[in-house]
Design an enzyme around this catalytic site. Structure first.
Site, PDB file in Angstrom:
ATOM      1  N   GLN B 124     -50.297 -32.083  47.647  1.00 53.76           N
ATOM      2  CA  GLN B 124     -51.549 -31.927  48.185  1.00 53.76           C
ATOM      3  C   GLN B 124     -52.022 -30.276  47.939  1.00 53.76           C
ATOM      4  O   GLN B 124     -51.402 -29.448  48.378  1.00 53.76           O
ATOM      5  CB  GLN B 124     -51.714 -32.116  49.631  1.00 53.76           C
ATOM      6  N   GLY B 125     -52.971 -30.141  47.070  1.00 54.44           N
ATOM      7  CA  GLY B 125     -53.469 -28.849  46.919  1.00 54.44           C
ATOM      8  C   GLY B 125     -54.791 -28.495  47.726  1.00 54.44           C
ATOM      9  O   GLY B 125     -56.027 -28.365  47.281  1.00 54.44           O
ATOM     10  N   SER B 127     -54.206 -25.782  50.953  1.00 56.86           N
ATOM     11  CA  SER B 127     -54.116 -24.450  51.495  1.00 56.86           C
ATOM     12  C   SER B 127     -54.042 -23.406  50.399  1.00 56.86           C
ATOM     13  O   SER B 127     -53.395 -23.755  49.048  1.00 56.86           O
ATOM     14  CB  SER B 127     -52.745 -24.251  52.309  1.00 56.86           C
ATOM     15  N   SER B 159     -46.147 -29.000  49.257  1.00 56.47           N
ATOM     16  CA  SER B 159     -44.858 -29.428  49.286  1.00 56.47           C
ATOM     17  C   SER B 159     -44.654 -30.240  48.135  1.00 56.47           C
ATOM     18  O   SER B 159     -45.573 -31.080  47.563  1.00 56.47           O
ATOM     19  CB  SER B 159     -44.676 -30.426  50.458  1.00 56.47           C
ATOM     20  N   GLU B 242     -54.204 -40.085  58.759  1.00 47.34           N
ATOM     21  CA  GLU B 242     -52.916 -39.698  59.361  1.00 47.34           C
ATOM     22  C   GLU B 242     -53.035 -39.991  60.750  1.00 47.34           C
ATOM     23  O   GLU B 242     -51.977 -40.380  61.483  1.00 47.34           O
ATOM     24  CB  GLU B 242     -52.801 -38.015  59.337  1.00 47.34           C
TER      25      GLU B 242
END
Lengths: 326, 389
Positions: B124-125, B127, B159, B242
């Site tokens: 996931q890009g 931040s 991550s 989520e």
């Protein structure tokens, strides 16, 4: 699986809340002529007339034969309005009398003819919550007793500023029972009233934070304040969900009922007391006066916490429970 | 109210239990990025067993379970100690559902089957070094050039970027735009020229964090998911997945972990003492308080889920559950290391797993929105307080 009030239950709760708001508005406490002892007696009569002490009792003694979970929802509203302590004592006394086959006495409590006070000290003579009480309920874990009391003693206003209290020689109990479920039921009802109290403290803070301005802004826009109120919300929501879980567990006789009820009372005490303290802080100077209900919420939260035994005993009871099953 | 499961749900739980017993891998998952092969193998086994994409619609190859059964699935996985999604988390829980909701037919055909089979690892890009809690301030630039978007900038705290095949990448595609406007959510091939990945080691030793640098990386404009310039809406849809059953597994894990800690306290003395730690009043009551709190966390999860199952839409109360889960896991892990004390000083000792649990709980309080951000969301959307920002 459903662990949230149904639409029907919400309708009952709203009706009870509306009645209580009309009968027991908070601003009566700001009037010098309000006599707490007379006010308590009036609300006990009102509660009896509404049938709240016989909500789950059989119709044969004037009860409504409702579900234990509905009773918990109603006592949550009674707690939210700082309703009289005697309603909890009376409700438990009804089931004690019924368990021992004394339907006549149970019926007389349901109707409000007989008033039941609650013994709140270990010596067994400090009776709270019913200046006109002729019976006193003693709860010591799973041991519960009903004793006759003389109604002549001089009554004072209790530490909570709202209940009556008196030193009364309590006679040898005429009804005594050892009943785990009834002991848990008492804890559950106290958890329900403490839950209501925690909700009121939260609602008071939330409303005030939107209305009170400092530095040209509502104080609810400052993170120090809003985060405190978010934490109040958290304490209220987690205690509420657990209260319902415990009520269902006790009603259905689940093997983890004792663990759930002890846990529910532990967290309801914590939510009531902590929210009441933080609510006063959120109100600033007005919060520490008699012109705001903050002190009443705090004192009643403490009253219930101290009247139901030390927290350590509750935690030790939790420690003795078998591990929960998932 | 009731806590009853339907007869069909009870049968389903048994089916899950039996399958897990027969199929659980014997070895434990290697930590961090090195678990990638393990994750792929476990996902393939889930797929073969018909358990891939349990909350994905069946038309996309998922199992399409209702909320109650998803919850049972997560509970039984946690009870069995089944592996987490690991490196496949973003692919399974974010990217796949986002493509299902907003992807083109071509994008779905290209990726969904591979994600379900464990062939695609995603990262996931979102931040950036200057955009953490304030994600909408992000600056990575995407310049539209013909059929391509040319990306330059930096992402961080990504991550598994070093093993990922694809990335869900949020970039600013409208020059001069600010805040939530002018962003685009694009599928970035991590093997594209111009991408450099630097691993960052977390305080527990895991090297799953990365910083990712983009130097004129060309990404086909056909890889935009949702409309160009509408990336914020796409990103919010992603995060929305989520909610719902997201915390069930953690709740069960926490419940079992506390009971294990209680067993430990019943069989081990405090440092310098001879009787079991459980006989110490302060220790026993501290753990009992956590028992009450774990019971509340369970009830809160059940209360929310049963409302969703009866038609309510998951909302900001998910932030409350998340905040409570993080706080409670930190409190339990803190109690554990306090009880174990000097036993933790031996790096070979059996207690080391509690030390890593504690560090993990501290780390957990940051990712996916810090605890302070969760309180902001509760204040804004649950309590309706005037905004602070």
């Amino acid at each position: 699986m459903l662990l949230s009030p149904s639409d029907d239950q919400r309708a009952i709760v709203d009706a009870v809340a509306d009645m209580l708001a009309a009968e027991a508005p908070f601003d009566r406490w700001f009037l010098p002529q309000t006599d707490p002892v007379a006010d308590e007696a009036r609300l006990l009569r009102f509660g009896a007339a509404m049938g709240w002490m016989g909500f789950t009792a059989p119709a044969s003694i004037g009860g409504a034969e409702a579900d234990l979970v509905d009773e918990v929802l109603i006592f949550r509203e009674i707690g939210a309005r700082l309703g009289p302590v005697g309603l909890v004592a009376g409700t438990i006394a009804v089931h004690l009398a019924l368990a021992l086959g004394d339907g006549k006495r149970a019926a007389s409590i349901v109707s409000g003819e007989t008033i039941v006070g609650l013994v709140v000290d270990r010596a067994g003579s400090l009776v709270a919550g019913g200046a006109a009480a002729t019976l006193a309920l003693v709860v010591n874990g799973a041991e519960l007793a009903l004793s006759a009391v003389s109604a002549h003693a001089a009554h004072r206003v209790a530490m909570d500023g709202m209940s009556s209290i008196a030193q009364i020689p309590v006679a040898t109990p005429d009804l005594v029972i050892r009943d785990d479920v009834l002991g848990l039921r008492f804890q559950l009802l106290v958890a329900a009233v403490q839950q209501g109290l925690a909700e009121t403290a939260l609602a008071e803070s939330n409303a005030y934070a939107k209305q009170r301005e400092q530095f040209g802004k509502p104080i609810g826009s400052f993170q120090a304040v809003r985060h405190r109120i978010a934490d109040m919300e958290m304490r209220a929501r987690r205690a509420e969900a657990l209260l319902y879980f415990a009520a269902v567990a006790l009603r259905d006789g689940r093997p983890d009922a004792a663990l759930q009820v002890h846990a529910a009372l532990t967290l309801a005490h914590a939510a009531a007391r902590h929210n009441a303290e933080v609510n006063i802080a959120n109100h600033g100077a007005i919060g520490v006066t008699m012109e705001n209900i903050g002190h009443l919420l705090l004192k009643r939260a403490l009253f219930w916490q101290f009247a139901t035994g030390p927290e350590d005993a509750l935690l030790d009871a939790l420690a003795d429970c078998p591990p929960p099953q998932v | 109210m009731d806590l009853e499961w339907s007869a069909d749900d009870v049968l389903f739980r048994e089916e899950v239990r039996v399958w897990l017993t027969e199929n659980l891998p014997g070895e434990t998952r290697p930590a961090g990025t090195s678990g990638a092969d393990f994750d792929r193998a476990w996902q393939k086994r889930l797929f073969a067993g018909g358990w891939a994409g349990i909350n994905w619609p069946s038309e996309y190859g998922g199992r399409g379970l209702d909320l109650t059964r998803q919850m049972i699935w997560f509970e039984e996985n946690a009870k069995a100690g089944a592996p987490s999604l690991g490196t496949l988390f973003v692919a399974q829980a974010h990217a796949g559902p986002t493509l299902i909701a907003l992807g083109t037919e071509q994008q779905k055909a290209r990726h969904l089957s591979g994600i379900l089979r464990g062939d695609e690892i995603w990262c996931q890009g979102f931040s950036e070094p200057g955009s953490g809690s304030d994600l909408a301030s992000l600056r990575a630039r995407g310049t539209v050039d013909g059929d391509d978007i040319v990306v330059s900038g930096q992402k961080i705290w990504t991550s598994f970027a070093d093993v990922a095949d694809y990335q869900e990448l949020l970039v600013r595609t409208e020059p001069g735009s600010t805040r939530h406007a002018g962003l685009s959510w694009v599928i970035c091939d991590m093997k594209a020229p111009g991408i450099t990945v630097h691993p960052i080691r977390k305080m527990n030793g895991d090297a799953e964090f990365c910083s990712v640098f983009y130097d004129e990386v060309r990404i086909p404009a056909a890889n935009v998911v949702g409309a160009i310039g509408q990336g914020w809406a796409t990103a919010m849809a992603t995060l929305g997945f989520e909610r719902g059953t997201a915390f069930i597994g953690e709740m069960v894990t926490l419940l079992l972990r506390l009971e294990r800690l209680i067993e430990y306290a019943k069989t081990h003395p405090l440092a310098g003492a001879t009787r079991p730690a459980w006989r110490d009043d302060a220790v026993r009551r501290r753990l009992s308080m956590h028992r009450a709190e774990v019971a509340a966390l369970r009830a809160l999860n059940y209360a929310n889920l049963s409302r969703y199952a009866h038609g309510a839409t998951p909302g900001a109360e998910g932030s409350l559950v998340r905040l409570f889960t993080v706080q409670l896991s930190q409190a339990i892990e803190r109690a554990a290391i306090d009880i174990m004390g000097p036993a933790l000083l031996d790096p070979e000792g059996a207690e080391q797993q509690w030390m890593s649990g504690y560090l993990h709980a501290i780390i957990h309080g940051i990712g996916g929105g810090t605890s302070d951000i969760q309180r902001e969301i509760i204040a804004d959307r649950v309590l309706g307080l005037p905004r602070s920002r």
